[in-house]
Scaffold this motif. Sequence first.
Motif, mmCIF file in Angstrom:
data_model
loop_
_atom_site.group_PDB
_atom_site.id
_atom_site.type_symbol
_atom_site.label_atom_id
_atom_site.label_comp_id
_atom_site.label_asym_id
_atom_site.label_seq_id
_atom_site.Cartn_x
_atom_site.Cartn_y
_atom_site.Cartn_z
ATOM 1 N N ILE A 64 0.858 -1.186 0.000
ATOM 2 C CA ILE A 64 0.000 0.000 0.000
ATOM 3 C C ILE A 64 0.894 1.235 0.000
ATOM 4 N N TYR A 65 0.621 2.155 -0.926
ATOM 5 C CA TYR A 65 1.328 3.436 -0.989
ATOM 6 C C TYR A 65 0.374 4.526 -0.515
ATOM 7 N N LEU A 66 0.739 5.193 0.563
ATOM 8 C CA LEU A 66 -0.077 6.282 1.099
ATOM 9 C C LEU A 66 0.618 7.609 0.827
ATOM 10 N N TYR A 67 -0.018 8.455 0.009
ATOM 11 C CA TYR A 67 0.503 9.784 -0.292
ATOM 12 C C TYR A 67 -0.296 10.787 0.539
ATOM 13 N N VAL A 68 0.414 11.541 1.383
ATOM 14 C CA VAL A 68 -0.251 12.429 2.333
ATOM 15 C C VAL A 68 0.028 13.880 1.965
ATOM 16 N N SER A 69 -1.034 14.678 1.920
ATOM 17 C CA SER A 69 -0.888 16.078 1.517
ATOM 18 C C SER A 69 -0.164 16.887 2.591
ATOM 19 N N TYR A 70 0.397 18.008 2.171
ATOM 20 C CA TYR A 70 1.121 18.880 3.093
ATOM 21 C C TYR A 70 0.173 19.520 4.106
ATOM 22 N N ASP A 71 -1.120 19.611 3.766
ATOM 23 C CA ASP A 71 -2.095 20.143 4.728
ATOM 24 C C ASP A 71 -2.189 19.235 5.946
ATOM 25 N N VAL A 72 -2.267 17.928 5.693
ATOM 26 C CA VAL A 72 -2.335 16.963 6.796
ATOM 27 C C VAL A 72 -1.008 16.912 7.547
ATOM 28 N N LEU A 73 0.084 17.086 6.809
ATOM 29 C CA LEU A 73 1.422 16.939 7.401
ATOM 30 C C LEU A 73 1.926 18.204 8.092
ATOM 31 N N SER A 74 1.078 19.144 8.299
ATOM 32 C CA SER A 74 1.495 20.385 8.951
ATOM 33 C C SER A 74 2.283 20.091 10.226
ATOM 34 N N GLY A 75 3.515 20.568 10.270
ATOM 35 C CA GLY A 75 4.364 20.334 11.436
ATOM 36 C C GLY A 75 5.093 19.009 11.418
ATOM 37 N N SER A 76 4.887 18.205 10.353
ATOM 38 C CA SER A 76 5.539 16.902 10.263
ATOM 39 C C SER A 76 6.848 17.010 9.493
ATOM 40 N N ASN A 77 7.761 16.085 9.781
ATOM 41 C CA ASN A 77 9.060 16.042 9.093
ATOM 42 C C ASN A 77 9.094 15.024 7.961
ATOM 43 N N LEU A 78 7.937 14.511 7.566
ATOM 44 C CA LEU A 78 7.908 13.453 6.559
ATOM 45 C C LEU A 78 8.574 13.882 5.260
ATOM 46 N N SER A 79 8.336 15.133 4.843
ATOM 47 C CA SER A 79 8.892 15.594 3.560
ATOM 48 C C SER A 79 10.410 15.729 3.600
ATOM 49 N N GLN A 80 11.000 15.626 4.803
ATOM 50 C CA GLN A 80 12.458 15.661 4.936
ATOM 51 C C GLN A 80 13.084 14.395 4.350
#
Length: 670
Positions: free
Chosen positions: A261-277
Motif C-alpha cells: 500500500i502506498y499512502l501519499y499524504v498532503s502537506y495540509d495533513v502533514l502540517s508540522g511533520s518532518n515526513l517531507s524531509q
Amino acid sequence: MLTIQWQEEIASLQQSLRREITKISGGSDINVIKHICINNLKSKLERLEEIDKILSIEKYKIVFIGTIGQGKTTAICHLFNLISDFKCSKNINGKTKDVIETRELLSTGGGKTTICEVIIKAADRTSIEVEPYTVDEMENLIFEFCDSIASKDDTQSEQKIIISEEIERAIRNVIELKKINKSVPDAEKNKTIRIDQAKELFNESGMEVLKKTALSNANLESRTSTKIEFDNQTREQDWIKNTFDDINNVRLKDFAIPRKIYLYVSYDVLSGSNLSQFDSVVDTKGLDENPIRKDLQKYIDSQDSICLFVTPFNAAPETNITKLIGYHLTSKSKEFHHRFVTLILPQKSQPEKVHGADGDRELGIQIRQDEVQATFKRLNLDFFQENILSYDSLRYYRDDIVKLNDIYDEEDVQADKDELIKAIADVIERRRNLLLDEINNIRESFGKIKNGDTLTVSEIKAIENAIQKIENVRDLSKRVPSFVYEDFIDKYLEYYRTSYKAWNTKHAIHRNFGYYEPRDIDIYYDAKVFAEGIDEDEMLKKFTREVKHELENILYELTYANESLKTLIPELVKEFYALYDDFIDEVGTEIEKELTRILLPRSEESKFWNALIAEKGKEKKKGETFAGNVCEIFRRELEIETNLNKFFQRKAEEHWKELVNKILGFFGQK
C-alpha cells in the motif's frame, strides 16, 4: 573539507588517479610493487565512484523493521503527525462515555493489523495506491481459507489449518462470509452469540459449495482498481483513516487484496511533520518466526535507506532483531552499521523502573542503551552507540484514554518528535562525514603511494614469500574437510521444519511451490541464508573462518616489510573483506539457484510438489508425522540428482579459488 566541495574534490582525485595509473602502466618493467600500486589505485577509483553516488543521495528512505505487535506503526504515526482527534465511545470505570481521543490514521492494535508493507510519502494531494495480488493468488488464498474452515474442528493439531488474522480478515470481507453477532432467546432475556457464516455454510452444504460461493461473492475479476484519491467530501484525516482501513481490510469491492500500500499524504495533513524531509517512510510487515526475509533485503542493501530496527524496551535488543542485525553485520565490508539504527520503544514508566535508574527516566534509557550495545559487542557486531535511540510516542498521554495529560502540552510531544528526527538526521550526517573523511584519507594515501620508495631485495623476498603462502590457501579442500558439508541438507531441512512450525504454513508453502507471499516466505532464499551462515558460527562462515584469518594475517605481515606497504596492504585487507563477503554471497546465491532448478517445475505437473501437497490429510503409519514425511520427501529430492551437499562443497571451493586468485592478481600473479 566543505561538503559543497566534495564533488570537485572527487573529480580532481579521480583525474589524478587515472593519470598515475597511466604513468605507472606505461613503464617497460611492471614489477610487483607497480602491480600493487596500479591495483590499489584502481580500487581507490572504484571506491570514489561509490562515495560519489552515496553523497549524491538527496533524501533517504526511513525503514521501520520490527516484530509483530511491538508498536512500530504507532510510533510511525505519532512521529510523522499521522494522527488526529476523533469522537469515539470508550468504556471508563464500567460506563460507556463519548470522548475525544487521539487516534492513528493507519490501522494499529495489538499486532497483525496491517496486511502488508506500507510506503508513506509526502505529496501535493492525498491518495492511496495498491500493488495488488493477482487473481490466481487471491483464489489460492480463498481456497486456503476454505480449507481452514473445514479443519476448525479437527482435534489433531498437526492437521488443523490456521491462517494469519490479517489475511483471514481480508478474505472474509472479500467473500462476504464473516463472523457476525446474533441475538437469540435465552430464558428470561436474549443473549448474543457469535456466528461464523463460512463455517455454517460448510456444515450445511460442504466444501464444494463453500468454495463456489466464496469465489462467486469475491468476484475477483472485477477487482481492478489500484488508486483512490481524497474526494474533499469529509475531513481529510477522517478520509485517510477510514479509506486506509477499508483498503487494508479489503472492504472496497473494486480493490484486490494489497501486496503493498502506498499512502501519499498532503502537506495540509502533514502540517508540522518532518515526513517531507525524507524520500519516504516504510512500515514493513512485522517479523515472525523467520526474521531474515528477502523482502527486507532490498532495503537493507539499498544505500539510500536508513533501517530502524524496532525493539520493545524491556526486551531490547529483542531476539528477532538481534538475529536479523547479526546476519547482516557479519558482512564487514558493507558498512551496514552506518545505516542501522536500533530504536527502543519504552512505554510510560518502564525506564524509571530499570535496575540502577532510581526513578530517573533518562538514566534508565541510557542504562538500557548501554545494555543493547554490550549485547552487540558480545556478539562481535559493529554498532555505533549513537545509533541506539529511543522514542515513546504515548509518553504524555493518559492511561484511560489517548488524550494529552493535563500537565503536558503539544510542545512536550513535539520536542520528543524533534529529538528523534534530529537523531535520525544525525545518523545520515555522520555517514556523510565518514565518507568525506574517507575522501581525505584516499588523497593522503595516494600521495604516499606516489612518493613511495623502491623495494629492496629483502622486501621483494618478503612479498614473494607472502605470495607463496597465499597460493597455499587457494585449494579450500586442503583446509576445509569434505565431511563438514555432508549434513547441509539435514540441517537445512531442520531449519525449514523449525522456522515454519505450523502444519498449515508448510502446506501453504507447498501449494505455492516454495513461496508464500502473504508471509514473505521464500524457501529458496532461506537456503541461501542458511548455506552462508546466519552468523559467524554457522555453515560457510564457520567453515572458512580459520582460513580467512590465515589469509588476513599473511597480508598484515607484509606491512612490516616496507614503508610503502604500510599504506598499500591495509587497503588490500579491506579489499579482501569485500571479496570475502562477495564469496559468501556468491556461494549462497549458487545454492539458491540450484535449489530452484532442482525443484522445477513449480507447478502441479511436478511429482515432487504433488507428493508434498498430498501429505495434507494423508493417513499416517504409526510413528509418522506430517513434518517428518515432508522433510523425508525433500531429502530424497535434494539427494537424488546432483546431491546438494556435494554441490555446496564444489561451489564453495570454486568461488574460494576465485577469491584467492583475485588477491594474487593484486600482486600481478595469474
